[in-house]
Design a protein around this motif. Structure first.
Motif, PDB file in Angstrom:
ATOM      1  N   PHE A   1      13.376   3.427  19.821  1.00 28.38           N
ATOM      2  CA  PHE A   1      14.283   3.848  20.890  1.00 28.38           C
ATOM      3  C   PHE A   1      13.561   3.910  22.231  1.00 28.38           C
ATOM      4  CE2 PHE A   1      17.188   5.102  17.531  1.00 28.38           C
ATOM      5  CZ  PHE A   1      18.433   4.922  18.109  1.00 28.38           C
ATOM      6  N   GLY A   2      12.318   4.416  22.209  1.00 22.55           N
ATOM      7  CA  GLY A   2      11.568   4.524  23.453  1.00 22.55           C
ATOM      8  C   GLY A   2      11.241   3.182  24.064  1.00 22.55           C
ATOM      9  N   LEU A   3      10.774   2.250  23.239  1.00 19.05           N
ATOM     10  CA  LEU A   3      10.332   0.956  23.751  1.00 19.05           C
ATOM     11  C   LEU A   3      11.488   0.003  24.023  1.00 19.05           C
ATOM     12  CD1 LEU A   3       7.180   0.333  21.530  1.00 19.05           C
ATOM     13  CD2 LEU A   3       7.305   1.363  23.803  1.00 19.05           C
ATOM     14  N   HIS A   4      12.486   0.020  23.158  1.00 15.80           N
ATOM     15  CA  HIS A   4      13.574  -0.955  23.290  1.00 15.80           C
ATOM     16  C   HIS A   4      14.812  -0.392  23.992  1.00 15.80           C
ATOM     17  CE1 HIS A   4      11.425  -3.957  21.018  1.00 15.80           C
ATOM     18  NE2 HIS A   4      11.183  -3.085  20.055  1.00 15.80           N
ATOM     19  N   ARG A   5      15.295   0.738  23.526  1.00 15.75           N
ATOM     20  CA  ARG A   5      16.518   1.297  24.105  1.00 15.75           C
ATOM     21  C   ARG A   5      16.279   1.861  25.509  1.00 15.75           C
ATOM     22  NH1 ARG A   5      22.039   0.959  22.921  1.00 15.75           N
ATOM     23  NH2 ARG A   5      23.075   2.696  23.989  1.00 15.75           N
ATOM     24  N   ARG A   6      15.164   2.545  25.707  1.00 11.35           N
ATOM     25  CA  ARG A   6      14.915   3.201  26.984  1.00 11.35           C
ATOM     26  C   ARG A   6      14.129   2.313  27.949  1.00 11.35           C
ATOM     27  NH1 ARG A   6      17.377   6.216  29.073  1.00 11.35           N
ATOM     28  NH2 ARG A   6      16.147   8.047  29.600  1.00 11.35           N
ATOM     29  N   ALA A   7      13.026   1.732  27.486  1.00 13.10           N
ATOM     30  CA  ALA A   7      12.144   1.000  28.405  1.00 13.10           C
ATOM     31  C   ALA A   7      12.432  -0.494  28.486  1.00 13.10           C
ATOM     32  CB  ALA A   7      10.685   1.217  27.998  1.00 13.10           C
ATOM     33  N   GLY A   8      13.171  -1.037  27.536  1.00 16.61           N
ATOM     34  CA  GLY A   8      13.472  -2.464  27.573  1.00 16.61           C
ATOM     35  C   GLY A   8      12.234  -3.341  27.524  1.00 16.61           C
ATOM     36  N   LEU A   9      11.295  -3.005  26.660  1.00 15.94           N
ATOM     37  CA  LEU A   9      10.054  -3.775  26.537  1.00 15.94           C
ATOM     38  C   LEU A   9      10.362  -5.236  26.210  1.00 15.94           C
ATOM     39  CD1 LEU A   9       6.897  -3.704  26.349  1.00 15.94           C
ATOM     40  CD2 LEU A   9       7.216  -3.305  23.885  1.00 15.94           C
ATOM     41  N   GLU A  10       9.707  -6.153  26.922  1.00 13.83           N
ATOM     42  CA  GLU A  10       9.923  -7.580  26.715  1.00 13.83           C
ATOM     43  C   GLU A  10       8.636  -8.255  26.253  1.00 13.83           C
ATOM     44  OE1 GLU A  10      11.474  -9.313  30.241  1.00 13.83           O
ATOM     45  OE2 GLU A  10      13.285  -8.070  30.278  1.00 13.83           O
ATOM     46  N   ALA A  11       8.794  -9.357  25.530  1.00 15.47           N
ATOM     47  CA  ALA A  11       7.644 -10.143  25.101  1.00 15.47           C
ATOM     48  C   ALA A  11       6.847 -10.587  26.316  1.00 15.47           C
ATOM     49  CB  ALA A  11       8.103 -11.351  24.304  1.00 15.47           C
ATOM     50  N   GLY A  12       5.532 -10.498  26.216  1.00 19.59           N
ATOM     51  CA  GLY A  12       4.664 -10.889  27.320  1.00 19.59           C
ATOM     52  C   GLY A  12       4.276  -9.749  28.234  1.00 19.59           C
TER      53      GLY A  12
END
Length: 325
Positions: free
Chosen positions: A122-133
């Motif tokens: 949730f932190g990396l994807h839902r909240r921060a929107g971490l992208e490849a690279g």
């Protein structure tokens, strides 16, 4: 059955008492679970001390994350309904919130899959929107919460920098998959991050520590970076100057994963499906550093409280002292 109980708040090693008690009786919408494994989390420490935002009535049994077995023999992951927590032979949980334990993980690993990995996802994807690279910086990267974020970051295609305290924890962070490991006891964290990123800084920073770690984060966050505030294991809650976030153009994101259980439970199920898939292909695997018998639970909780552990400590009621590792 045997269960650890807290009759008064204090340090885990001093106030936890192993007692012979009756099996708990499930309420409406609940189920009795045989505890196969119970993961130790920092909220357990805070609850025992009386410092957590949710405080069950005394006496209570801590243990907020388990791999359990239903009466019909299904392996499930659950958050026990306190005061009947997981540091016992049996616990109670809400039926609607049960999740299937992945076949790819053993009981101890399954018990450690839920809170830390859901928080990371949730932190990396839902909240921060971490992208490849992108570059992800994880504080306390050798701990249970940090190691989960490291693995999830690598699975997402990020370059992962881990900050740890000590050589043993540095080795654990590398084992979890960090591309760069910074020992805060031996290196200048700010200088090391800038060197590793060519002066640009980290796109996403995952902070379960607070205090000095948060202060360091504000100095190494990249343009349009995101700092995800997960907790305050240092015991110090920062009071950030918002003008700094404005001038440097970064975001500070809070994450209280528990809220999703009540406000968006379908997202929790969706996340579990994603985690199960990642586990099946070996992209994530909880780093279980110790499997301890039920009788060793209090000492293990105290070690976590003292900050001397790496990975996950998991209590296994059926384990003997001879089989502990």
């Amino acid at each position: 059955m045997q269960a650890w109980q807290v009759h008064e708040n204090g340090e885990p090693g001093e106030v936890l008492r192993l007692a012979e008690v009756a099996r708990p009786t499930p309420g409406d919408g609940q189920v009795l679970l045989k505890v196969r494994a119970a993961n130790i989390n920092f909220p357990d420490v805070l609850m025992v001390r009386g410092h957590y935002q949710v405080q069950p009535p005394l006496p209570f049994t801590p243990g907020v994350e388990i791999c359990g077995e239903t009466e019909d023999g299904r392996r499930v992951i659950a958050n026990p309904a306190l005061p009947y927590g997981g540091f016992a032979e049996y616990a109670v949980a809400d039926t609607a919130a049960l999740l299937s334990a992945p076949d790819s993980l053993d009981d101890a690993e399954a018990a450690a899959l839920h809170i830390g990995y859901q928080t990371g996802w949730f932190g990396l994807h839902r909240r921060a929107g971490l992208e490849a690279g992108e570059t992800l910086l994880v504080h306390a990267a050798a701990g249970g919460v940090g190691s989960a974020a490291v693995q999830l970051g690598k699975a997402a295609g990020a370059t992962v920098i881990g900050v740890v305290g000590g050589a043993e924890k540095a080795a654990a962070a590398r084992e979890s998959g960090c591309d760069v490991v910074i020992d805060r006891r031996a290196e200048d964290v700010i200088a090391a991050v800038k060197e590793a990123t060519g002066g640009r800084g980290a796109d996403v920073i995952y902070d379960p520590v607070g205090g000095e770690a948060y202060a360091q984060s504000t100095k190494v966050v990249a343009f349009e970076g995101r700092i995800v505030v997960v907790g305050f294991a240092s015991g110090t809650i920062p009071s950030p100057p918002l003008n700094h976030a404005l001038v440097k153009n970064y975001s500070v994101l809070g994450l209280h994963w528990g809220l999703y259980n009540t406000k968006a439970p379908k997202l929790v199920q969706h996340c579990h499906e994603q985690l199960t898939e990642l586990a099946a292909r070996g992209a994530i695997k909880p780093l279980v550093s110790e499997r301890v018998p039920l009788g060793g639970a209090a000492a293990a909780v105290q070690r976590l409280a003292d900050g001397v552990t790496t990975g996950r400590l998991v209590v296994i009621p059926g384990l003997t002292e001879a089989g502990a590792a």
